[in-house]
Enzyme design. Structure first.
Site, PDB file in Angstrom:
ATOM      1  N   TYR A  58     -33.193  -0.988 -36.467  1.00  0.00           N
ATOM      2  CA  TYR A  58     -32.574  -0.761 -35.161  1.00  0.00           C
ATOM      3  C   TYR A  58     -33.567  -1.008 -34.035  1.00  0.00           C
ATOM      4  CZ  TYR A  58     -35.003   3.765 -34.750  1.00  0.00           C
ATOM      5  OH  TYR A  58     -35.960   4.752 -34.649  1.00  0.00           O
ATOM      6  N   CYS A  59     -33.026  -1.299 -32.846  1.00  0.00           N
ATOM      7  CA  CYS A  59     -33.832  -1.454 -31.633  1.00  0.00           C
ATOM      8  C   CYS A  59     -32.958  -1.008 -30.457  1.00  0.00           C
ATOM      9  CB  CYS A  59     -34.332  -2.886 -31.460  1.00  0.00           C
ATOM     10  SG  CYS A  59     -33.018  -4.127 -31.404  1.00  0.00           S
ATOM     11  N   THR A  60     -33.392  -1.244 -29.244  1.00  0.00           N
ATOM     12  CA  THR A  60     -32.675  -0.713 -28.071  1.00  0.00           C
ATOM     13  C   THR A  60     -31.285  -1.314 -27.917  1.00  0.00           C
ATOM     14  OG1 THR A  60     -34.784  -0.380 -26.938  1.00  0.00           O
ATOM     15  CG2 THR A  60     -32.792  -0.337 -25.582  1.00  0.00           C
TER      16      THR A  60
END
Length: 276
Positions: free
Chosen positions: A83-85
């Site tokens: 996951y990331c922003t």
């Protein structure tokens, strides 16, 4: 550089609701949760089970090295949850892992922001780091503070840039340590030849000031006694040009703003310049 298939070779998109279910079952499945953001973003907030990345900046990131994924007993069967922003970085890193032989690679669809909008802060600890004046944004109503001051480990959500221009490290720092260390992240930075003032007096207020070095050199800013004069001169003008106004303040960077700024620079007085 690696040649990756960014069309058909990326990880599988997982909707926020399904992502939550996978997080709830990660101990049973043995899933590895990867945070592929800068490590200071993780410091402010992260999903439960996600280890802190080794790297400070995205440009240095290699997910296999950062999480020792080569040590996994089985690349093909271990679920990798990434996951990331906003989901963009995962497009690259999921393709990288797929190319290196990891079969079960999953990425959070829409990133943390989408998860917060759909699910809220379930399985999330802390706040979300964003690259604007806010820095910290809650995903729910009951977000806890997990950020820790770099120096004293006191809980804080305040990000600051090191006042050593050649360092400029963005880090979590409480108010007490900011004052004690004069805005520098290390003792070495305090003795640098190019150190910005950590506070500038603007009228009755004391504000933090970050700007380019050429606005501070040649004695422009040397001591706290000079800050009152400096705050009304070039650094303040340049900060407005580069960063825009603080929330709620008038924007003098509109078409007519250039003339006002020139008048300020010539010593015409702020109040008179802004009235015209």
């Amino acid at each position: 550089k690696e040649d990756m298939d960014l069309i058909g070779g990326r990880g599988e998109d997982i909707a926020p609701e399904q992502w939550k279910e996978m997080l709830d079952k990660r101990k049973e499945t043995g899933a590895v949760v990867l945070d592929v953001r800068n490590n200071y973003e993780w410091d402010l907030g992260h999903f439960e089970g996600a280890s802190r990345p080794k790297y400070r900046e995205f440009k240095e990131f290699d997910p296999v090295e950062a999480y020792d994924l080569d040590k996994l007993p089985n690349k093909t069967d271990t679920p990798i949850m990434m996951y990331c922003t906003g989901g963009i970085r995962c497009e690259i890193y999921s393709a990288m892992l797929k190319k290196r032989g990891f079969d079960k690679v999953y990425k959070l669809q829409g990133g943390i922001q989408h998860y917060g909008n759909v699910v809220g802060d379930d399985n999330w600890r802390g706040k979300l780091f964003v690259f604007d004046r806010r820095n910290a944004v809650p995903l729910g109503e009951n977000s806890e503070v997990v950020g820790r001051c770099l120096h004293c480990s006191k809980k804080t959500e305040i990000f600051r840039n090191c006042c050593n221009v050649d360092c400029n490290r963005l880090h979590l720092c409480c108010e007490a340590c900011w004052e004690a260390r004069q805005g520098c992240c290390t003792e070495a930075c305090k003795t640098s030849a190019r150190v910005r003032p950590h506070k500038v007096v603007v009228g009755a207020e004391t504000k933090e000031q970050f700007d380019k070095w050429h606005l501070y050199r040649d004695g422009d800013i040397q001591t706290s006694e000079e800050n009152e004069l400096v705050a009304r001169s070039r650094p303040r003008i340049s900060m407005s040009l580069m960063q825009g106004p603080p929330p709620g303040a008038p924007d003098i960077n509109r078409p007519a703003g250039v003339e006002k700024l020139l008048k300020l620079a010539r010593g015409g007085g702020e109040e008179n310049a802004l009235r015209k």
